[in-house]
Enzyme design. Structure first.
Site, PDB file in Angstrom:
ATOM      1  N   HIS A  74       0.841  -1.210   0.000  1.00 31.04           N
ATOM      2  CA  HIS A  74       0.000   0.000   0.000  1.00 31.04           C
ATOM      3  C   HIS A  74       0.872   1.254   0.000  1.00 31.04           C
ATOM      4  O   HIS A  74       1.823   1.338   0.759  1.00 31.04           O
ATOM      5  CB  HIS A  74      -0.895   0.013   1.242  1.00 31.04           C
ATOM      6  CG  HIS A  74      -2.035  -0.947   1.179  1.00 31.04           C
ATOM      7  ND1 HIS A  74      -3.352  -0.560   1.213  1.00 31.04           N
ATOM      8  CD2 HIS A  74      -2.051  -2.286   1.063  1.00 31.04           C
ATOM      9  CE1 HIS A  74      -4.127  -1.620   1.120  1.00 31.04           C
ATOM     10  NE2 HIS A  74      -3.369  -2.693   1.034  1.00 31.04           N
ATOM     11  N   TYR A 203      -9.183   5.118   7.766  1.00 29.67           N
ATOM     12  CA  TYR A 203      -9.313   5.464   9.185  1.00 29.67           C
ATOM     13  C   TYR A 203     -10.399   6.539   9.266  1.00 29.67           C
ATOM     14  O   TYR A 203     -10.196   7.655   8.773  1.00 29.67           O
ATOM     15  CB  TYR A 203      -8.003   6.027   9.729  1.00 29.67           C
ATOM     16  CG  TYR A 203      -6.901   4.991   9.897  1.00 29.67           C
ATOM     17  CD1 TYR A 203      -6.141   4.552   8.817  1.00 29.67           C
ATOM     18  CD2 TYR A 203      -6.624   4.453  11.155  1.00 29.67           C
ATOM     19  CE1 TYR A 203      -5.144   3.604   8.977  1.00 29.67           C
ATOM     20  CE2 TYR A 203      -5.619   3.506  11.324  1.00 29.67           C
ATOM     21  CZ  TYR A 203      -4.880   3.080  10.233  1.00 29.67           C
ATOM     22  OH  TYR A 203      -3.898   2.146  10.398  1.00 29.67           O
ATOM     23  N   PRO A 295      -3.660  -0.006  19.127  1.00 31.59           N
ATOM     24  CA  PRO A 295      -3.374  -0.496  17.768  1.00 31.59           C
ATOM     25  C   PRO A 295      -3.543   0.524  16.645  1.00 31.59           C
ATOM     26  O   PRO A 295      -3.200   0.211  15.500  1.00 31.59           O
ATOM     27  CB  PRO A 295      -4.380  -1.644  17.601  1.00 31.59           C
ATOM     28  CG  PRO A 295      -5.475  -1.347  18.551  1.00 31.59           C
ATOM     29  CD  PRO A 295      -4.859  -0.635  19.699  1.00 31.59           C
ATOM     30  N   LYS A 299       1.604  -0.382  15.167  1.00 35.02           N
ATOM     31  CA  LYS A 299       3.042  -0.412  15.494  1.00 35.02           C
ATOM     32  C   LYS A 299       3.500  -1.637  16.288  1.00 35.02           C
ATOM     33  O   LYS A 299       4.704  -1.920  16.353  1.00 35.02           O
ATOM     34  CB  LYS A 299       3.412   0.846  16.312  1.00 35.02           C
ATOM     35  CG  LYS A 299       3.379   2.115  15.504  1.00 35.02           C
ATOM     36  CD  LYS A 299       4.611   2.245  14.621  1.00 35.02           C
ATOM     37  CE  LYS A 299       4.380   3.143  13.455  1.00 35.02           C
ATOM     38  NZ  LYS A 299       4.347   2.527  12.152  1.00 35.02           N
ATOM     39  N   TYR A 387       4.038   6.395  10.056  1.00 33.89           N
ATOM     40  CA  TYR A 387       3.200   5.257   9.669  1.00 33.89           C
ATOM     41  C   TYR A 387       4.016   4.200   8.923  1.00 33.89           C
ATOM     42  O   TYR A 387       3.932   3.012   9.235  1.00 33.89           O
ATOM     43  CB  TYR A 387       2.014   5.734   8.819  1.00 33.89           C
ATOM     44  CG  TYR A 387       0.933   4.683   8.727  1.00 33.89           C
ATOM     45  CD1 TYR A 387      -0.119   4.660   9.643  1.00 33.89           C
ATOM     46  CD2 TYR A 387       0.970   3.695   7.749  1.00 33.89           C
ATOM     47  CE1 TYR A 387      -1.102   3.678   9.589  1.00 33.89           C
ATOM     48  CE2 TYR A 387       0.007   2.706   7.689  1.00 33.89           C
ATOM     49  CZ  TYR A 387      -1.033   2.711   8.604  1.00 33.89           C
ATOM     50  OH  TYR A 387      -1.992   1.729   8.553  1.00 33.89           O
TER      51      TYR A 387
HETATM   52  P1  FAD Z   1       3.295 -12.018  21.329  1.00 32.96           P
HETATM   53  O1  FAD Z   1       2.880 -12.024  19.925  1.00 32.96           O
HETATM   54  O2  FAD Z   1       2.266 -11.809  22.379  1.00 32.96           O
HETATM   55  O3  FAD Z   1       4.029 -13.401  21.585  1.00 32.96           O
HETATM   56  C1  FAD Z   1       4.332 -13.869  22.874  1.00 32.96           C
HETATM   57  C2  FAD Z   1       4.393 -15.379  22.866  1.00 32.96           C
HETATM   58  O4  FAD Z   1       4.821 -15.800  24.157  1.00 32.96           O
HETATM   59  C3  FAD Z   1       3.032 -16.019  22.618  1.00 32.96           C
HETATM   60  O5  FAD Z   1       3.119 -16.982  21.601  1.00 32.96           O
HETATM   61  C4  FAD Z   1       2.662 -16.620  23.961  1.00 32.96           C
HETATM   62  O6  FAD Z   1       1.899 -17.812  23.858  1.00 32.96           O
HETATM   63  C5  FAD Z   1       4.029 -16.888  24.578  1.00 32.96           C
HETATM   64  N1  FAD Z   1       3.997 -16.918  26.044  1.00 32.96           N
HETATM   65  C6  FAD Z   1       3.320 -16.106  26.891  1.00 32.96           C
HETATM   66  N2  FAD Z   1       3.540 -16.450  28.166  1.00 32.96           N
HETATM   67  C7  FAD Z   1       4.387 -17.489  28.131  1.00 32.96           C
HETATM   68  C8  FAD Z   1       4.980 -18.284  29.157  1.00 32.96           C
HETATM   69  N3  FAD Z   1       4.728 -18.068  30.446  1.00 32.96           N
HETATM   70  N4  FAD Z   1       5.793 -19.282  28.773  1.00 32.96           N
HETATM   71  C9  FAD Z   1       6.069 -19.521  27.461  1.00 32.96           C
HETATM   72  N5  FAD Z   1       5.524 -18.797  26.459  1.00 32.96           N
HETATM   73  C10 FAD Z   1       4.698 -17.790  26.802  1.00 32.96           C
HETATM   74  N6  FAD Z   1      -0.799  -4.832  16.636  1.00 32.96           N
HETATM   75  C11 FAD Z   1      -0.991  -4.123  15.542  1.00 32.96           C
HETATM   76  O7  FAD Z   1      -0.041  -3.470  15.110  1.00 32.96           O
HETATM   77  N7  FAD Z   1      -2.211  -4.129  14.901  1.00 32.96           N
HETATM   78  C12 FAD Z   1      -3.265  -4.887  15.383  1.00 32.96           C
HETATM   79  O8  FAD Z   1      -4.337  -4.913  14.800  1.00 32.96           O
HETATM   80  C13 FAD Z   1      -3.094  -5.655  16.535  1.00 32.96           C
HETATM   81  N8  FAD Z   1      -4.095  -6.421  17.018  1.00 32.96           N
HETATM   82  C14 FAD Z   1      -3.879  -7.140  18.166  1.00 32.96           C
HETATM   83  C15 FAD Z   1      -4.912  -7.899  18.722  1.00 32.96           C
HETATM   84  C16 FAD Z   1      -4.736  -8.608  19.916  1.00 32.96           C
HETATM   85  C17 FAD Z   1      -5.866  -9.436  20.501  1.00 32.96           C
HETATM   86  C18 FAD Z   1      -3.482  -8.537  20.577  1.00 32.96           C
HETATM   87  C19 FAD Z   1      -3.272  -9.275  21.883  1.00 32.96           C
HETATM   88  C20 FAD Z   1      -2.455  -7.782  20.017  1.00 32.96           C
HETATM   89  C21 FAD Z   1      -2.645  -7.075  18.815  1.00 32.96           C
HETATM   90  N9  FAD Z   1      -1.617  -6.308  18.241  1.00 32.96           N
HETATM   91  C22 FAD Z   1      -1.821  -5.593  17.137  1.00 32.96           C
HETATM   92  C23 FAD Z   1      -0.303  -6.248  18.784  1.00 32.96           C
HETATM   93  C24 FAD Z   1       0.664  -7.217  18.102  1.00 32.96           C
HETATM   94  O9  FAD Z   1      -0.011  -8.373  17.732  1.00 32.96           O
HETATM   95  C25 FAD Z   1       1.775  -7.457  19.112  1.00 32.96           C
HETATM   96  O10 FAD Z   1       2.431  -6.225  19.333  1.00 32.96           O
HETATM   97  C26 FAD Z   1       2.783  -8.523  18.697  1.00 32.96           C
HETATM   98  O11 FAD Z   1       2.190  -9.792  18.682  1.00 32.96           O
HETATM   99  C27 FAD Z   1       3.953  -8.534  19.680  1.00 32.96           C
HETATM  100  O12 FAD Z   1       4.776  -9.628  19.456  1.00 32.96           O
HETATM  101  P2  FAD Z   1       5.549 -10.327  20.641  1.00 32.96           P
HETATM  102  O13 FAD Z   1       6.351 -11.407  20.017  1.00 32.96           O
HETATM  103  O14 FAD Z   1       6.230  -9.316  21.462  1.00 32.96           O
HETATM  104  O15 FAD Z   1       4.432 -10.939  21.602  1.00 32.96           O
HETATM  105  C1  DHB Z   2      -4.819  -3.356  10.952  1.00 32.70           C
HETATM  106  C2  DHB Z   2      -4.657  -3.155  12.284  1.00 32.70           C
HETATM  107  C3  DHB Z   2      -4.335  -1.905  12.747  1.00 32.70           C
HETATM  108  O1  DHB Z   2      -4.160  -1.697  14.053  1.00 32.70           O
HETATM  109  C4  DHB Z   2      -4.188  -0.842  11.877  1.00 32.70           C
HETATM  110  O2  DHB Z   2      -3.886   0.382  12.347  1.00 32.70           O
HETATM  111  C5  DHB Z   2      -4.343  -1.058  10.528  1.00 32.70           C
HETATM  112  C6  DHB Z   2      -4.672  -2.326  10.053  1.00 32.70           C
HETATM  113  C7  DHB Z   2      -5.169  -4.721  10.455  1.00 32.70           C
HETATM  114  O3  DHB Z   2      -5.356  -5.611  11.313  1.00 32.70           O
HETATM  115  O4  DHB Z   2      -5.260  -4.908   9.258  1.00 32.70           O
END
Ligand code: FAD
Ligand code: DHB
Length: 394
Positions: A74, A203, A295, A299, A387
Site C-alpha cells: 500500500h 481510518y 493499535p 506499530k 506510519y
Molecule cells: P506475542 O505475539 O504476544 O508473543 C508472545 C508469545 O509468548 C506467545 O506466543 C505466547 O503464547 C508466549 N507466552 C506467553 N507467556 C508465556 C509463558 N509463560 N511461557 C512460554 N511462552 C509464553 N498490533 C498491531 O499493530 N495491529 C493490530 O491490529 C493488533 N491487534 C492485536 C490484537 C490482539 C488481541 C493482541 C493481543 C495484540 C494485537 N496487536 C496488534 C499487537 C501485536 O499483535 C503485538 O504487538 C505482537 O504480537 C507482539 O509480538 P511479541 O512477540 O512481542 O508478543
Molecule cells: C490493521 C490493524 C491496525 O491496528 C491498523 O492500524 C491497521 C490495520 C489490520 O489488522 O489490518
C-alpha cells in the site's frame, strides 16, 4: 532433563521467532520455549500492517517468498471525516516508502517453518516457565513439558513472552518503572468474507466513534469499530456491526460497504504501557513483554521486530568481539524508538476516537487536527513517516 543453549528465548511470537532466526544467521544458538501449540499460534488473528523496515528485514533474511506473493503493498491511506475521504500519499511523502498488509499469523507460519527447517529448536506446549539467577552469568529457565521437569541453562534470557508472560514479573519490583495509560474504549474487530470495500485502508472519525477498514486478501476483509472496552461480543449481532460500520463510514457521495458473512469477531482493550529499563542482569525484554501501544498506528508487531534486531546485533558484538557496550545500551537504544511509537499511537488514537467524557471541546480539537493533517504537507509528512516506519537506526 537439563539442556544448554546460549540464548534462552521465552515466547514464539514475532519477537522470539525473529530473534532466534537472526541469531542463527550469526551462528549463535538459541532455544525457544512456547506455552501454546503450533496450531493455535498459527491461527491467532492479530495485526496486519508491516512497516517498510520489517518487510526489508524479512526480504534480507530470505523470508519473503510468500509475503511477496500474498502480501498487499500500500502506498497511501485514507483519513475520512465529515463524510469526505482524504488520501495521505505515504510514498510520495516518504521518498517512496510503503507498507505491506500481510497478517501476523502468516508471518508466524513463515518464521516457524524457517526456524524448524534449519534445525532450530522450538519447544511448544511448555508449562510452568520460571526464570532463575537472572542477575548471575549463568541464568536458568525451569519449565515442564509432558509432565517432565526440565532446566535450560543459558548465557542470556530473552523475554519475548508478550504482555501476560512471566519474564517481566521476574524483574525485581524495585527495578520495574512502569508508565501506562488505559483508554475508555476498545476495538471490536471482525473478519468478513467479502470483496474489498476500498483500495486502501480507511481510518474514519465520526460522531458515532472510530472505524477502520483494512483487508487481508481479495476475498477476506478486516474491519474494526470503536466500542465500550467492557462490552460483551455477544451483545453485537452481525447486523449491528455492519450497520455501525456503514454509518460511521458514510460519505456525501454514498459510499457503500461491501458485505458478506462475518467469520470471526472479538473485542480488545486498548492501553499504552512501557517498562523501563527493558533489561535486568542477563534478562532482556523485547516486544509486548516490555511495551504495548494502542493499535491505531499499527506499530505493535513492528516494534517487536525492531527490538530483537537491536538485541541480536548486540549479542553478536558481545560474542564475536567481546564488546558488551551494545548490550549495555540495549534498553536506551530501544526506548528511543518505543517512545516515538508510543507517542504516534497515542496521537492517532486521540485524534480518531470519540472520548465518552467530552463531546464538546475535544471533538473540535480533533477536527482541527484532522483538517491540519490533510491540508498541510508538513503535518501529512509527519503522519506518513511515522506510519511507514522510521529508519531502524532511529
Ligand atoms: P506475542 O505475539 O504476544 O508473543 C508472545 C508469545 O509468548 C506467545 O506466543 C505466547 O503464547 C508466549 N507466552 C506467553 N507467556 C508465556 C509463558 N509463560 N511461557 C512460554 N511462552 C509464553 N498490533 C498491531 O499493530 N495491529 C493490530 O491490529 C493488533 N491487534 C492485536 C490484537 C490482539 C488481541 C493482541 C493481543 C495484540 C494485537 N496487536 C496488534 C499487537 C501485536 O499483535 C503485538 O504487538 C505482537 O504480537 C507482539 O509480538 P511479541 O512477540 O512481542 O508478543
Ligand atoms: C490493521 C490493524 C491496525 O491496528 C491498523 O492500524 C491497521 C490495520 C489490520 O489488522 O489490518
Amino acid at each position: 532433563m537439563n539442556m544448554r543453549t546460549r540464548v534462552g528465548i521465552i515466547g514464539a511470537g514475532p519477537a522470539g521467532l525473529m530473534l532466534s532466526l537472526l541469531l542463527s544467521r550469526e551462528g549463535i544458538d538459541s532455544i525457544i520455549l512456547e506455552r501454546r501449540d503450533r496450531e493455535e499460534i498459527e491461527a491467532t488473528i492479530r495485526a496486519g500492517v508491516l512497516e517498510q523496515g520489517t518487510v526489508d528485514l524479512m526480504t534480507e533474511m530470505g523470508l519473503d517468498e510468500r509475503m511477496k506473493r500474498e502480501g498487499l503493498v500500500h502506498h497511501g491511506i485514507e483519513l475520512r471525516f465529515d463524510g469526505e475521504g482524504h488520501r495521505i500519499h505515504l510514498s510520495e511523502l516518504t521518498n517512496g516508502r510503503a507498507f505491506t498488509v500481510y497478517p501476523q499469523h502468516e508471518v508466524l507460519k513463515d518464521l516457524i517453518a524457517a526456524r524448524l527447517n534449519e534445525g532450530g529448536q522450538i519447544l511448544f506446549n511448555v508449562k510452568d516457565v520460571q526464570l532463575a539467577d537472572i542477575s548471575s552469568s549463568q541464568p536458568r529457565i525451569h519449565f515442564s513439558r509432558e509432565h517432565e521437569q526440565s532446566e535450560l541453562q543459558c548465557d542470556f534470557i530473552a523475554g519475548c513472552d508478550g504482555f501476560h508472560g512471566v519474564s517481566r514479573p521476574s524483574l525485581p519490583e524495585a527495578e520495574q518503572h512502569v508508565f501506562t495509560r488505559t483508554y475508555p474504549f476498545g476495538w471490536l474487530g471482525i473478519l468478513m468474507q467479502a470483496p474489498p470495500s476500498a483500495d486502501e485502508l480507511i481510518y474514519a472519525y465520526s460522531e458515532r466513534g472510530f472505524a477502520l477498514i483494512s483487508t487481508r486478501s481479495p476475498d477476506l476483509q478486516r474491519m474494526y469499530i470503536q466500542c465500550d472496552p467492557d462490552d460483551d461480543i455477544a451483545n453485537w449481532s452481525d447486523e449491528m456491526i455492519l450497520e455501525e460500520l456503514q454509518a460511521r463510514l458514510a460519505t456525501t457521495n454514498n459510499w457503500q460497504l461491501r458485505v458478506g458473512p462475518i467469520t470471526q469477531k472479538s473485542i480488545l482493550a486498548m492501553r499504552s504501557f512501557v517498562i523501563e529499563p527493558m533489561q535486568y542482569g542477563r534478562l532482556f525484554l523485547a516486544g509486548d513483554a516490555a511495551h504495548i501501544v494502542p493499535p491505531t498506528g499499527a506499530k505493535g508487531l513492528n516494534l517487536a521486530v525492531a527490538d530483537v534486531r537491536h538485541l541480536a546485533h548486540a549479542l553478536k558484538m558481545s560474542y564475536t568481539q567481546n564488546r558488551a557496550e551494545l548490550l549495555e545500551a540495549y534498553s536506551t537504544t530501544c526506548l528511543r524508538r518505543v517512545w516515538r511509537a508510543e507517542h504516534f499511537s497515542w496521537w492517532m488514537t486521540s485524534m480518531l476516537h470519540r472520548f465518552p467524557d467530552d463531546d464538546t471541546f475535544y471533538p473540535r480539537l480533533q477536527r482541527a487536527q484532522l483538517e491540519y493533517t490533510v491540508r498541510s504537507r508538513a503535518a501529512a509528512t509527519s503522519l506518513a513517516e511515522n506510519y511507514v516506519g522510521l529508519p531502524f537506526t532511529w
